[in-house]
Design a protein around this motif. Structure first.
Motif, mmCIF file in Angstrom:
data_model
loop_
_atom_site.group_PDB
_atom_site.id
_atom_site.type_symbol
_atom_site.label_atom_id
_atom_site.label_comp_id
_atom_site.label_asym_id
_atom_site.label_seq_id
_atom_site.Cartn_x
_atom_site.Cartn_y
_atom_site.Cartn_z
ATOM 1 N N PRO A 9 11.670 -4.786 -8.194
ATOM 2 C CA PRO A 9 11.094 -4.450 -9.505
ATOM 3 C C PRO A 9 9.582 -4.715 -9.581
ATOM 4 C CG PRO A 9 13.124 -5.702 -9.763
ATOM 5 C CD PRO A 9 12.768 -5.750 -8.303
ATOM 6 N N ASP A 10 9.082 -5.588 -8.716
ATOM 7 C CA ASP A 10 7.653 -5.910 -8.686
ATOM 8 C C ASP A 10 6.954 -5.225 -7.510
ATOM 9 O OD1 ASP A 10 7.808 -7.647 -10.927
ATOM 10 O OD2 ASP A 10 8.614 -9.225 -9.627
ATOM 11 N N PHE A 11 7.529 -4.123 -7.058
ATOM 12 C CA PHE A 11 7.003 -3.423 -5.873
ATOM 13 C C PHE A 11 5.528 -3.051 -6.023
ATOM 14 C CE2 PHE A 11 6.065 0.675 -3.797
ATOM 15 C CZ PHE A 11 6.240 0.305 -2.469
ATOM 16 N N ILE A 12 5.159 -2.523 -7.188
ATOM 17 C CA ILE A 12 3.759 -2.088 -7.386
ATOM 18 C C ILE A 12 2.820 -3.291 -7.363
ATOM 19 C CG2 ILE A 12 2.132 -1.027 -9.003
ATOM 20 C CD1 ILE A 12 4.402 0.785 -9.948
ATOM 21 N N ALA A 13 3.161 -4.324 -8.128
ATOM 22 C CA ALA A 13 2.299 -5.508 -8.191
ATOM 23 C C ALA A 13 2.163 -6.185 -6.830
ATOM 24 C CB ALA A 13 2.863 -6.495 -9.208
ATOM 25 N N ASN A 14 3.253 -6.207 -6.068
ATOM 26 C CA ASN A 14 3.248 -6.882 -4.768
ATOM 27 C C ASN A 14 2.529 -6.080 -3.678
ATOM 28 O OD1 ASN A 14 4.712 -9.036 -5.809
ATOM 29 N ND2 ASN A 14 6.697 -8.165 -5.236
ATOM 30 N N ASN A 15 2.346 -4.791 -3.921
ATOM 31 C CA ASN A 15 1.780 -3.929 -2.874
ATOM 32 C C ASN A 15 0.585 -3.101 -3.351
ATOM 33 O OD1 ASN A 15 3.949 -4.077 -0.552
ATOM 34 N ND2 ASN A 15 5.104 -3.842 -2.460
ATOM 35 N N LEU A 16 -0.001 -3.458 -4.501
ATOM 36 C CA LEU A 16 -1.035 -2.628 -5.116
ATOM 37 C C LEU A 16 -2.219 -2.319 -4.196
ATOM 38 C CD1 LEU A 16 -1.862 -1.071 -7.614
ATOM 39 C CD2 LEU A 16 -2.861 -3.167 -8.548
ATOM 40 N N PRO A 17 -2.848 -3.303 -3.547
ATOM 41 C CA PRO A 17 -3.993 -2.977 -2.666
ATOM 42 C C PRO A 17 -3.613 -2.026 -1.534
ATOM 43 C CG PRO A 17 -3.961 -5.312 -3.169
ATOM 44 C CD PRO A 17 -2.656 -4.766 -3.647
ATOM 45 N N ASP A 18 -2.440 -2.236 -0.931
ATOM 46 C CA ASP A 18 -2.013 -1.384 0.180
ATOM 47 C C ASP A 18 -1.673 0.023 -0.298
ATOM 48 O OD1 ASP A 18 -2.356 -3.535 1.842
ATOM 49 O OD2 ASP A 18 -0.223 -4.006 2.037
ATOM 50 N N LEU A 19 -1.050 0.130 -1.464
ATOM 51 C CA LEU A 19 -0.747 1.445 -2.031
ATOM 52 C C LEU A 19 -2.035 2.226 -2.287
ATOM 53 C CD1 LEU A 19 2.102 0.580 -4.592
ATOM 54 C CD2 LEU A 19 2.302 2.181 -2.665
ATOM 55 N N CYS A 20 -3.007 1.549 -2.876
ATOM 56 C CA CYS A 20 -4.281 2.199 -3.189
ATOM 57 C C CYS A 20 -5.022 2.599 -1.925
ATOM 58 C CB CYS A 20 -5.156 1.274 -4.036
ATOM 59 S SG CYS A 20 -4.554 1.042 -5.726
ATOM 60 N N ALA A 21 -5.055 1.713 -0.941
ATOM 61 C CA ALA A 21 -5.760 1.996 0.306
ATOM 62 C C ALA A 21 -5.101 3.151 1.056
ATOM 63 C CB ALA A 21 -5.798 0.747 1.182
ATOM 64 N N SER A 22 -3.782 3.175 1.089
ATOM 65 C CA SER A 22 -3.058 4.235 1.803
ATOM 66 C C SER A 22 -3.216 5.578 1.100
ATOM 67 C CB SER A 22 -1.574 3.874 1.910
ATOM 68 O OG SER A 22 -1.392 2.663 2.629
ATOM 69 N N LEU A 23 -3.162 5.554 -0.235
ATOM 70 C CA LEU A 23 -3.355 6.786 -1.000
ATOM 71 C C LEU A 23 -4.778 7.320 -0.786
ATOM 72 C CD1 LEU A 23 -2.568 8.864 -3.222
ATOM 73 C CD2 LEU A 23 -3.431 7.193 -4.897
ATOM 74 N N GLN A 24 -5.755 6.450 -0.890
ATOM 75 C CA GLN A 24 -7.151 6.871 -0.741
ATOM 76 C C GLN A 24 -7.387 7.452 0.654
ATOM 77 O OE1 GLN A 24 -10.497 4.738 -2.675
ATOM 78 N NE2 GLN A 24 -11.113 4.175 -0.603
ATOM 79 N N LYS A 25 -6.850 6.815 1.679
ATOM 80 C CA LYS A 25 -7.020 7.314 3.047
ATOM 81 C C LYS A 25 -6.398 8.699 3.205
ATOM 82 C CE LYS A 25 -6.130 6.325 7.930
ATOM 83 N NZ LYS A 25 -5.576 7.660 8.186
ATOM 84 N N THR A 26 -5.228 8.906 2.605
ATOM 85 C CA THR A 26 -4.555 10.200 2.719
ATOM 86 C C THR A 26 -5.380 11.306 2.077
ATOM 87 O OG1 THR A 26 -2.397 9.083 2.641
ATOM 88 C CG2 THR A 26 -2.411 11.461 2.277
ATOM 89 N N ILE A 27 -5.916 11.043 0.886
ATOM 90 C CA ILE A 27 -6.750 12.038 0.198
ATOM 91 C C ILE A 27 -8.004 12.342 1.015
ATOM 92 C CG2 ILE A 27 -8.202 12.442 -1.839
ATOM 93 C CD1 ILE A 27 -6.118 10.907 -3.491
ATOM 94 N N ILE A 28 -8.617 11.308 1.566
ATOM 95 C CA ILE A 28 -9.830 11.499 2.374
ATOM 96 C C ILE A 28 -9.511 12.292 3.635
ATOM 97 C CG2 ILE A 28 -11.560 10.292 3.770
ATOM 98 C CD1 ILE A 28 -11.482 8.052 1.655
ATOM 99 N N ASP A 29 -8.381 11.991 4.275
ATOM 100 C CA ASP A 29 -7.982 12.728 5.485
ATOM 101 C C ASP A 29 -7.827 14.215 5.182
ATOM 102 O OD1 ASP A 29 -7.997 10.433 6.986
ATOM 103 O OD2 ASP A 29 -5.816 10.163 6.993
ATOM 104 N N ILE A 30 -7.208 14.533 4.041
ATOM 105 C CA ILE A 30 -7.011 15.928 3.645
ATOM 106 C C ILE A 30 -8.353 16.610 3.418
ATOM 107 C CG2 ILE A 30 -6.100 17.432 1.822
ATOM 108 C CD1 ILE A 30 -3.868 15.331 1.397
ATOM 109 N N LEU A 31 -9.248 15.921 2.715
ATOM 110 C CA LEU A 31 -10.568 16.485 2.420
ATOM 111 C C LEU A 31 -11.378 16.738 3.690
ATOM 112 C CD1 LEU A 31 -11.592 14.301 -0.668
ATOM 113 C CD2 LEU A 31 -11.066 16.742 -0.711
ATOM 114 N N LEU A 32 -11.396 15.743 4.577
ATOM 115 C CA LEU A 32 -12.257 15.837 5.751
ATOM 116 C C LEU A 32 -11.714 16.776 6.826
ATOM 117 C CD1 LEU A 32 -13.835 13.626 4.355
ATOM 118 C CD2 LEU A 32 -14.056 12.474 6.564
ATOM 119 N N ASP A 33 -10.411 16.948 6.871
ATOM 120 C CA ASP A 33 -9.833 17.882 7.845
ATOM 121 C C ASP A 33 -10.385 19.284 7.633
ATOM 122 O OD1 ASP A 33 -7.806 18.777 9.865
ATOM 123 O OD2 ASP A 33 -7.018 19.850 8.126
ATOM 124 N N LYS A 34 -10.414 19.751 6.376
ATOM 125 C CA LYS A 34 -10.934 21.079 6.079
ATOM 126 C C LYS A 34 -12.465 21.129 6.161
ATOM 127 C CE LYS A 34 -6.899 22.834 5.545
ATOM 128 N NZ LYS A 34 -6.412 23.628 4.441
#
Length: 338
Positions: free
Chosen positions: A232-257
């Motif tokens: 139930p506390d998944f977001i709070a326990n993993n917030l920095p990693d979730l944000c970092a992984s999401l940001q990296k994925t968006i950047i990878d998509i942008l830079l590939d093109k």
């Protein structure tokens, strides 16, 4: 005699006015609207009402900071679109009224065009600018485009999102995690503390140079939903990693093109613009990519990444030099391409 342009920007929820003299910025005043935070996004009716309250003091302050009298103005530039129609109507109407009262030309500016030309804003004599032709990765809440900039007036869209924009992906995923609006800056802050390799999210396979972010949003939502089933506390326990992984994925998509576009065009200059270009990860990644490919990266000051009148002023100034004025009867538009 100096050419002095006053510019007005009111495309979304920021009321802004800037003054430039012979291409050099004298003032850039922005009034942001906090009322939308409670709703998790911009409410168009509230935005237009706030513009009505802000526009007179913002214009007055821009003139005061620039030490310019209204009688000295050579022209009025304004954002005609795209944007929220109610917000645009406030800025358009004010600009038209001011131009008529002073008997000076009116210059309509494309909001996206202005973001692309933000790199030409000069604050001092030795400020440098990109060389034509160059590529601009235009990324914001409403747009994700790769633009080939051939001159200040000639631009070609090489690729763009077929659904959601990068900024929208940041904000929607931030909302899933319970972060305040706008979510992009909060994700950027938490990402600096997280492990970008911790979570894997879906990346689209779109042909050509076009983008898609809708699948990423769905993948992120399902990942969070599955995590909450077990903790139930998944977001709070993993917030920095979730944000970092999401940001990296968006950047990878942008830079590939972007990398493909650089190879296809052979340009030597690459710029970024729009609200998402304020993101630390995006800025660093584009800088590294350009260095690795032996080309120049143009990263704008953060104050010129979000909606602001300085970029409208410089775009208007380039049109003023060719006497490309607009008719008083032109209405604002909510949607348009570059």
């Amino acid at each position: 005699m100096s050419d002095i342009i006053l510019a007005i920007e009111s495309s979304c929820d920021d009321t802004s006015c800037a003054v430039i003299r012979d291409g050099f910025l004298l003032s850039n005043v922005i009034a942001s609207q906090k009322v939308h935070e409670a709703y998790g996004g911009v409410v168009p009716e509230l935005a237009s009402r706030a513009h009505q309250q802000n526009i007179v003091p913002v214009v007055s302050e821009a003139l005061r900071q620039a030490a310019v009298n209204r009688s000295e103005l050579s022209a009025i530039a304004y954002t005609r679109g795209p944007g929220l129609l109610g917000s645009l109507l406030v800025g358009t109407s004010f600009a038209k009224g001011m131009a008529i009262s002073l008997g000076i030309p009116l210059i309509d500016v494309n909001h996206l065009h202005a973001h692309v030309l933000s790199h030409f804003i000069k604050e001092k004599e030795d400020d440098k600018t990109p060389e034509f032709p160059y590529l601009c990765l235009l990324i914001s809440g409403g747009n994700s485009q790769i633009v080939l900039v051939k001159s200040t007036s000639e631009m070609e869209i090489l690729g763009q999102t077929i659904d959601d924009a990068a900024g929208e992906a940041f904000d929607k995923c931030a909302k899933v995690m319970g972060l305040p609006y706008p979510g992009g800056p909060h994700i950027d802050r938490y990402a600096a503390e997280g492990n970008a390799e911790r979570f894997k999210f879906s990346k689209p396979h779109i042909p050509g140079l076009d983008y898609s972010f809708s699948g990423l949003k769905t993948s992120f939502l399902y990942s969070v939903r599955d995590g909450l089933k077990h903790d139930p506390d998944f977001i709070a326990n993993n917030l920095p990693d979730l944000c970092a992984s999401l940001q990296k994925t968006i950047i990878d998509i942008l830079l590939d093109k972007l990398k493909k576009a650089i190879r296809q065009t052979g340009v030597k200059d690459v710029a970024i613009g729009g609200g998402v270009s304020a993101n630390s990860g995006v800025r660093d990644a584009v800088e590294r990519l350009c260095t690795s490919m032996g080309i120049r990266a143009w990263i704008p000051p953060r104050k010129f990444t979000t909606d602001n009148a300085a970029m409208v002023a410089i775009a208007g100034y380039t049109k003023f030099l060719t006497k490309d004025f607009s008719d008083i009867s032109l209405p604002p538009y909510a949607r348009v391409s570059i």
